[in-house]
Design a protein around this motif. Structure first.
Motif, PDB file in Angstrom:
ATOM      1  N   ASP A 121      46.322  36.859  48.094  1.00  0.00           N
ATOM      2  CA  ASP A 121      46.642  35.675  48.891  1.00  0.00           C
ATOM      3  C   ASP A 121      47.979  35.848  49.602  1.00  0.00           C
ATOM      4  O   ASP A 121      48.155  35.402  50.743  1.00  0.00           O
ATOM      5  N   LEU A 122      48.930  36.484  48.918  1.00  0.00           N
ATOM      6  CA  LEU A 122      50.228  36.745  49.550  1.00  0.00           C
ATOM      7  C   LEU A 122      50.046  37.636  50.776  1.00  0.00           C
ATOM      8  O   LEU A 122      50.686  37.420  51.809  1.00  0.00           O
TER       9      LEU A 122
ATOM     10  N   ALA B  91      43.716  36.223  37.948  1.00  0.00           N
ATOM     11  CA  ALA B  91      44.444  35.181  38.683  1.00  0.00           C
ATOM     12  C   ALA B  91      45.611  35.785  39.451  1.00  0.00           C
ATOM     13  O   ALA B  91      45.865  35.423  40.612  1.00  0.00           O
ATOM     14  N   LEU B  92      46.335  36.730  38.823  1.00  0.00           N
ATOM     15  CA  LEU B  92      47.468  37.362  39.504  1.00  0.00           C
ATOM     16  C   LEU B  92      47.002  38.250  40.651  1.00  0.00           C
ATOM     17  O   LEU B  92      47.654  38.335  41.689  1.00  0.00           O
ATOM     18  N   ALA B  93      45.858  38.909  40.478  1.00  0.00           N
ATOM     19  CA  ALA B  93      45.319  39.732  41.563  1.00  0.00           C
ATOM     20  C   ALA B  93      44.983  38.864  42.765  1.00  0.00           C
ATOM     21  O   ALA B  93      45.261  39.231  43.913  1.00  0.00           O
TER      22      ALA B  93
ATOM     23  N   THR C 193      50.985  46.168  47.079  1.00  0.00           N
ATOM     24  CA  THR C 193      50.374  45.008  47.746  1.00  0.00           C
ATOM     25  C   THR C 193      51.393  43.895  47.937  1.00  0.00           C
ATOM     26  O   THR C 193      51.532  43.332  49.027  1.00  0.00           O
ATOM     27  N   VAL C 194      52.134  43.571  46.862  1.00  0.00           N
ATOM     28  CA  VAL C 194      53.129  42.503  46.947  1.00  0.00           C
ATOM     29  C   VAL C 194      54.294  42.935  47.836  1.00  0.00           C
ATOM     30  O   VAL C 194      54.817  42.141  48.625  1.00  0.00           O
TER      31      VAL C 194
ATOM     32  N   ALA D 293      38.968  43.604  41.210  1.00  0.00           N
ATOM     33  CA  ALA D 293      38.164  44.784  41.536  1.00  0.00           C
ATOM     34  C   ALA D 293      38.714  45.491  42.774  1.00  0.00           C
ATOM     35  O   ALA D 293      38.741  46.722  42.836  1.00  0.00           O
ATOM     36  N   ILE D 294      39.161  44.708  43.752  1.00  0.00           N
ATOM     37  CA  ILE D 294      39.758  45.304  44.964  1.00  0.00           C
ATOM     38  C   ILE D 294      41.006  46.088  44.614  1.00  0.00           C
ATOM     39  O   ILE D 294      41.228  47.207  45.117  1.00  0.00           O
ATOM     40  N   LEU D 295      41.843  45.524  43.733  1.00  0.00           N
ATOM     41  CA  LEU D 295      43.066  46.235  43.333  1.00  0.00           C
ATOM     42  C   LEU D 295      42.727  47.518  42.575  1.00  0.00           C
ATOM     43  O   LEU D 295      43.392  48.551  42.759  1.00  0.00           O
TER      44      LEU D 295
END
Length: 644
Positions: free
Chosen positions: A327-328, A320-322, A106-107, A12-14
């Motif tokens: 987390d990164l 899970a990827l989000a 993000t990444v 949701a944040i993404l």
């Protein structure tokens, strides 16, 4: 449930970061599409209930007109659903583009925002980056918005259906939701165990399998694989590694298969109870045809609360990827402030280094390392041990030593790429790592130019490959041309078919690949552009390995002449190439073993003198400079390549 909800929150944040307005429109359309099927089901039931009266009294009667009205509403419901689906498809396509950008940003910010390269060596970080890369390569990210919309729409429809069924019997939706909940838990556990096995147990094996697959299909490895006949072995090794990694996933899911069987049995029993009650009340005449239609459709609709197959699987993967992407960002956040070796900040005036433009010329940088130690994560012994070194502004220094002495590590500490385990590193009094978070007016960016031995070869134009040393000079062909000339690459510009606009890669129309020596000249020109753009510290970390001794010596001499107003650090294993530097620093076992000008060190007869004479003896029997270079690199020569 905490982890799924946390993952859903991350997605949701993404979505919110990707496009707030589009997210709100999609949310509204998702709710409407979830309500539409149930409204259509109610209208269908009313239509079925009104048909007998319409048949008995005719279409023109009030009962007939009522039946036609309900039929129109049913048709309108189907039409609205079709239009809504078409609109949602368009919005989801737009959102997928925004979401891809948000995920990449993000990444990218996480991976590039940390000045501490040791963080990128963390196995957990490596696994998360590999998972994101695999997610993007599989094109699942192009289905994320549609899958999320479909999942939420179906869940909304299921909840509405449960509400309608509650008017038949309060316990009916409770029983069905309980059955679907048991099935959902079993399905989630089965899927999550597989994802966990991939991330924790077989992630390294899958990365190795992916690497082996790359060797089979990537052009750079094609020549050597064919010459050594490795294709068959690589194919078998890839298959074995991939199957071994996936066996972990299959085994984990087999151990949870019993839960799927139990969940399915519970679901069948719950449906049997509710349907039996419907049949019983219909048989007693308590429910008419219309009510039976509505409740029957509602029983089917509650199934939208169950396991939804591919959409649910894709959303679970995306959430899970989000979570991994966020987390990164947290794990690779700004590093803690470096320890201070002097007075507290309030007692010491701040030092701000402002990049100078080419008109005023670069101001040389002072380099100071005080009691610096550094140890790589997972290694017991430090590579650099309590090292003290000061390089005055404008001085040229050659750093030499045997393999593993700490030369390359030292240059990365100076650049702020590694945080010292102890002590401090200062460029003009500022921590070079501070620039990673404080912006370009502090520390390294714009003040340091470096060419590593493994410098990047951008699949971009010659202009970009040279001009990226200083973005303000990217389109200044005069400055770029002078830098390329000073790096010995003038012929490149005339030989390339499109000049500055030639793409330096064969995979593009009109693209040209360069030799190793030509690429080195491009990289050196990039560093010179950085100097013209205001860099006051130039570091060359063995970038001339593909040049012979004479060419390297001439290049270093030319660089020293061109950068006489710049602090220069040269790292090389060919001692004859750095005879004209102001000072030589000999590293041994992570410490400064000798320090002085070349003539003084030679006269002292110490470590540097022995290394120099050993190389000179190897060159003495050869007259061809190229032979000199070849023999200087033979085992046994006192070389100083990249540190272990």
């Amino acid at each position: 449930m905490r982890t799924p909800l946390r993952n859903a929150g991350a997605l949701a944040i993404l979505f919110w970061r990707a496009d707030r307005r589009l997210t709100l429109w999609l949310a509204l359309l998702t709710v409407v599409l979830g309500l539409a099927p149930n409204a259509t089901a109610v209208a269908s039931g009313a239509f079925v209930g009104s048909v007998p009266g319409a048949v008995g009294h005719g279409p023109a009667s009030p009962a007939g007109r009522q039946a036609l009205t309900w039929l129109a509403l049913v048709s309108l419901g189907f039409l609205a659903g079709g239009v809504g689906l078409a609109g949602s498809r368009l919005l989801c396509e737009l959102m997928n583009t925004r979401l891809t950008q948000a995920l990449a940003a993000t990444v990218g910010r996480a991976a590039l925002g940390t000045g501490d390269l040791t963080r990128l060596a963390d196995p957990t970080v490596t696994a998360d980056l590999a998972a994101v890369e695999e997610f993007e390569r599989s094109d699942l990210h192009l289905q994320t918005a549609w899958s999320v919309r479909m999942l939420l729409t179906m869940r909304t429809a299921g909840l509405c259906a449960a509400g309608i069924l509650a008017t038949f019997a309060w316990w009916a939706p409770v029983v069905l939701v309980a059955g679907w909940s048991v099935t959902n838990v079993a399905s989630h556990r089965w899927m999550r165990r597989g994802f966990t096995a991939v991330r924790e147990d077989s992630g390294g094996a899958l990365r190795r399998a992916d690497y082996l697959r790359g060797l089979l299909v990537d052009a750079p490895a094609a020549k050597e694989i064919r010459v050594f006949g490795l294709a068959g072995w690589l194919g078998e090794e890839y298959t074995r590694t991939w199957r071994a990694a996936m066996e972990v996933v299959w085994r984990a899911r087999r151990t949870n298969a019993w839960s799927l069987v139990a969940g399915t049995a519970a679901l069948l029993a719950c449906h049997g109870v509710v349907l039996a009650a419907l049949v019983q009340r219909t048989g007693r005449g308590e429910l008419g045809a219309g009510a039976l239609t509505v409740y029957g459709l509602s029983v089917i609709g509650v199934g939208e609360l169950g396991f939804l197959g591919p959409p649910q699987w894709r959303v679970a993967r995306a959430t899970a990827l989000a979570r991994q992407a966020l987390d990164l960002s947290e794990r690779l956040g700004p590093p803690p402030a470096a320890p201070s070796c002097g007075p507290p900040p309030a007692a010491r005036p701040a030092v701000t280094v402002v990049p100078r433009g080419p008109a005023s010329g670069p101001a040389p940088v002072e380099v100071r390392l005080t009691d610096v130690s550094f140890r790589y994560p997972g290694r017991p012994a430090p590579v650099v041990r309590r090292l003290d070194l000061r390089i005055p502004p404008g001085q040229s220094v050659a750093v030499v030593g045997a393999n593993g002495a700490g030369k390359t590590t030292l240059t990365k500490l100076v650049c702020g790429l590694y945080p010292p385990s102890g002590g401090s590193v200062r460029l003009d009094g500022a921590d070079p790592r501070a620039s990673r978070t404080d912006g370009p007016t502090h520390g390294a960016p714009g003040r340091v130019a470096v060419v590593f031995q493994d410098f990047l070869r951008y699949e971009l134009s010659l202009r970009d490959n040279v001009g990226l040393g200083s973005l303000p000079l990217l389109h200044d062909e005069r400055a770029l041309g002078e830098a390329l000339r000073d790096a010995g690459g003038t012929s490149l510009l005339t030989d390339l078919p499109a000049g500055w606009d030639t793409i330096l890669a064969r995979g593009y129309d009109g693209g040209v690949d360069l030799s190793g020596g030509q690429w080195q000249k491009v990289a050196l020109a990039r560093a010179l552009v950085a100097v013209r753009g205001g860099a006051g510290l130039l570091i060359l970390d063995e970038p001339t390995a593909n040049l012979d001794v004479r060419a390297e010596t001439e290049l270093f001499d030319r660089f020293l002449a061109l950068t006489r107003d710049t602090t220069t650090i040269l790292v090389t294993h060919r001692l004859a190439s750095v005879r004209h530097v102001d000072r030589i620093v000999v590293l041994s076992d992570g410490k400064v073993a000798e320090d002085g000008d070349p003539d003084t060190l030679l006269a002292a007869g110490g470590r540097y003198a022995r290394m120099f004479r050993l190389q000179a003896e190897r060159f003495a029997d050869h007259t061809d400079p190229a032979d000199h270079a070849d023999h200087a690199d033979q085992p046994g020569a006192p070389t100083g390549g990249a540190d272990a």
